[in-house]
Design a protein around this motif. Structure first.
Motif, PDB file in Angstrom:
ATOM      1  N   ALA A  21       0.852  -1.193   0.007  1.00 12.68           N
ATOM      2  CA  ALA A  21      -0.015  -0.018   0.053  1.00 12.68           C
ATOM      3  C   ALA A  21       0.797   1.171  -0.035  1.00 12.68           C
ATOM      4  O   ALA A  21       1.404   1.622   1.008  1.00 12.68           O
ATOM      5  CB  ALA A  21      -0.968   0.047   1.212  1.00 12.68           C
ATOM      6  N   ALA A  22       1.158   1.820  -1.332  1.00 19.30           N
ATOM      7  CA  ALA A  22       1.962   2.945  -1.372  1.00 19.30           C
ATOM      8  C   ALA A  22       1.578   4.177  -1.663  1.00 19.30           C
ATOM      9  O   ALA A  22       2.107   5.020  -2.338  1.00 19.30           O
ATOM     10  CB  ALA A  22       3.045   2.507  -2.364  1.00 19.30           C
ATOM     11  N   SER A  23       0.478   4.285  -1.542  1.00 16.92           N
ATOM     12  CA  SER A  23      -0.205   5.745  -2.019  1.00 16.92           C
ATOM     13  C   SER A  23       0.315   6.811  -1.231  1.00 16.92           C
ATOM     14  O   SER A  23       0.636   6.501   0.076  1.00 16.92           O
ATOM     15  CB  SER A  23      -1.796   5.768  -2.283  1.00 16.92           C
ATOM     16  N   GLY A  24      -0.079   8.021  -1.526  1.00 13.58           N
ATOM     17  CA  GLY A  24       0.159   9.291  -0.532  1.00 13.58           C
ATOM     18  C   GLY A  24      -1.058   9.557   0.544  1.00 13.58           C
ATOM     19  O   GLY A  24      -0.694  10.714   1.052  1.00 13.58           O
ATOM     20  N   ASP A  25      -2.028   8.677   0.604  1.00 17.40           N
ATOM     21  CA  ASP A  25      -2.940   8.831   1.529  1.00 17.40           C
ATOM     22  C   ASP A  25      -3.010   7.762   2.526  1.00 17.40           C
ATOM     23  O   ASP A  25      -3.095   6.666   2.267  1.00 17.40           O
ATOM     24  CB  ASP A  25      -4.344   8.892   0.715  1.00 17.40           C
ATOM     25  N   ASP A  26      -2.661   7.885   3.828  1.00 19.74           N
ATOM     26  CA  ASP A  26      -2.735   7.061   4.947  1.00 19.74           C
ATOM     27  C   ASP A  26      -4.063   6.452   4.957  1.00 19.74           C
ATOM     28  O   ASP A  26      -4.018   5.158   5.414  1.00 19.74           O
ATOM     29  CB  ASP A  26      -2.311   7.521   6.259  1.00 19.74           C
ATOM     30  N   VAL A  47       2.600  -4.666   3.314  1.00 13.58           N
ATOM     31  CA  VAL A  47       3.659  -3.607   3.562  1.00 13.58           C
ATOM     32  C   VAL A  47       2.884  -2.188   3.407  1.00 13.58           C
ATOM     33  O   VAL A  47       2.341  -2.056   2.006  1.00 13.58           O
ATOM     34  CB  VAL A  47       4.911  -3.666   2.832  1.00 13.58           C
ATOM     35  N   ALA A  48       2.881  -1.557   4.292  1.00 12.55           N
ATOM     36  CA  ALA A  48       2.298  -0.404   4.009  1.00 12.55           C
ATOM     37  C   ALA A  48       3.176   0.925   4.320  1.00 12.55           C
ATOM     38  O   ALA A  48       4.016   1.028   5.035  1.00 12.55           O
ATOM     39  CB  ALA A  48       1.044   0.105   5.020  1.00 12.55           C
ATOM     40  N   ARG A  49       2.750   1.944   3.304  1.00 14.85           N
ATOM     41  CA  ARG A  49       3.758   3.257   3.546  1.00 14.85           C
ATOM     42  C   ARG A  49       3.137   4.119   4.632  1.00 14.85           C
ATOM     43  O   ARG A  49       1.826   4.337   4.468  1.00 14.85           O
ATOM     44  CB  ARG A  49       3.741   4.136   2.133  1.00 14.85           C
ATOM     45  N   LEU A  52      -1.236   3.631  14.015  1.00 13.04           N
ATOM     46  CA  LEU A  52      -2.398   2.876  13.392  1.00 13.04           C
ATOM     47  C   LEU A  52      -1.799   1.566  12.425  1.00 13.04           C
ATOM     48  O   LEU A  52      -2.686   0.734  12.254  1.00 13.04           O
ATOM     49  CB  LEU A  52      -3.326   3.815  12.634  1.00 13.04           C
ATOM     50  N   PHE A  53      -0.862   1.726  11.999  1.00 14.67           N
ATOM     51  CA  PHE A  53      -0.314   0.818  11.150  1.00 14.67           C
ATOM     52  C   PHE A  53       0.145  -0.464  11.617  1.00 14.67           C
ATOM     53  O   PHE A  53       1.488  -0.738  11.825  1.00 14.67           O
ATOM     54  CB  PHE A  53       0.712   1.434  10.210  1.00 14.67           C
ATOM     55  N   GLY A  76      -4.029  -5.138   9.449  1.00 13.04           N
ATOM     56  CA  GLY A  76      -3.510  -5.978   8.571  1.00 13.04           C
ATOM     57  C   GLY A  76      -2.033  -5.690   7.973  1.00 13.04           C
ATOM     58  O   GLY A  76      -1.584  -6.330   7.051  1.00 13.04           O
ATOM     59  N   VAL A  77      -1.525  -4.771   8.708  1.00 15.42           N
ATOM     60  CA  VAL A  77      -0.137  -4.313   8.389  1.00 15.42           C
ATOM     61  C   VAL A  77       1.030  -5.388   9.104  1.00 15.42           C
ATOM     62  O   VAL A  77       1.094  -5.230  10.114  1.00 15.42           O
ATOM     63  CB  VAL A  77       0.165  -2.911   8.470  1.00 15.42           C
TER      64      VAL A  77
END
Length: 226
Positions: free
Chosen positions: A70-75, A95-97, A106-107, A112-113
């Motif tokens: 999950a690599a978007s610019g929106d958390d 994997v999350a950005r 939160l991550f 699910g992170v």
């Protein structure tokens, strides 16, 4: 390995290019037509759609993926994608950005992170790692088990200099992963002797970091042996 990347901005495209160079199959998803630029990563699969929608993830065949990034610019988007990937499709590795460091808490596995990557934290950690000797530096946080990847460069005169790895009473919930000595990357076998200047990388829980830091930075003759 099949990898789906949600977010086809500069970060997502760079990750995709790197993964494909290593022989992996990559699908990029983004709902913005401006982001979907096939010419920039021509060997990747592309999907113009909202990664937060179940129908999109069905079309992407997430059940066949080994990794979702999950690599978007929106958390908010990254959290939703992570949760759906893990709970609805059982993706083994998510994997999350993290864009805003205030949202880092939160991550975790509740969303699910498996691994949260915070660019500001990584940059500050790398600066600390480059200039700090004898101080424990947290490089990366793993969501599962509250474990972190931490680093310390063993200073001159440290109590552990000259000690074999197998002789050290390491704190519980701590694992020495590797030793970097000059240009060499060493397996921390029990008979390896620690030397000043060694860069030691550990996976350790946050609760054990203070004791690990004290053990590694203690001066010769000052270690309490606890």
């Amino acid at each position: 390995m099949r990898v789906v990347i949600a977010g086809a901005g500069a970060v997502g495209r760079s990750i995709a290019a790197e993964l494909m160079e290593n022989g992996h199959e990559v699908l990029l998803i983004d709902k913005s037509p401006h982001a979907v630029s096939v010419v920039r990563v021509p060997r990747a699969e592309w999907l113009l759609a909202d990664a937060c929608e179940i129908s999109t993830l069905d079309e992407a065949a997430l059940e066949r993926c080994q990794v979702v990034i999950a690599a978007s610019g929106d958390d908010k988007v990254n959290l939703v994608v992570s949760l759906l990937a893990k709970t609805e499709y059982g993706v083994p590795r998510v994997v999350a950005r993290v864009n805003n460091p205030k949202n880092e808490w939160l991550f975790n596995d509740a969303w699910g992170v498996d691994v949260a990557v915070s660019t500001p934290r990584l940059m500050s950690a790398l600066v600390e790692e480059a200039v700090s000797v004898g101080d424990l530096v947290r490089l990366l946080r793993f969501s599962q088990g509250e474990a972190n990847l931490v680093e310390l460069t063993l200073p001159e005169g440290a109590a552990l200099v000259g000690t074999r790895v197998g002789e050290v009473d390491w704190p519980r919930d701590t694992a020495l992963v590797t030793i970097i000595r000059g240009a060499a990357v060493m397996v921390p076998a029990p008979d390896v002797t620690l030397a000043a200047g060694d860069e030691l990388l550990f996976v350790a829980t946050a609760a054990q970091e203070p004791r690990l830091g004290a053990l590694l930075s203690a001066r010769d003759g000052d270690r309490d042996g606890d």
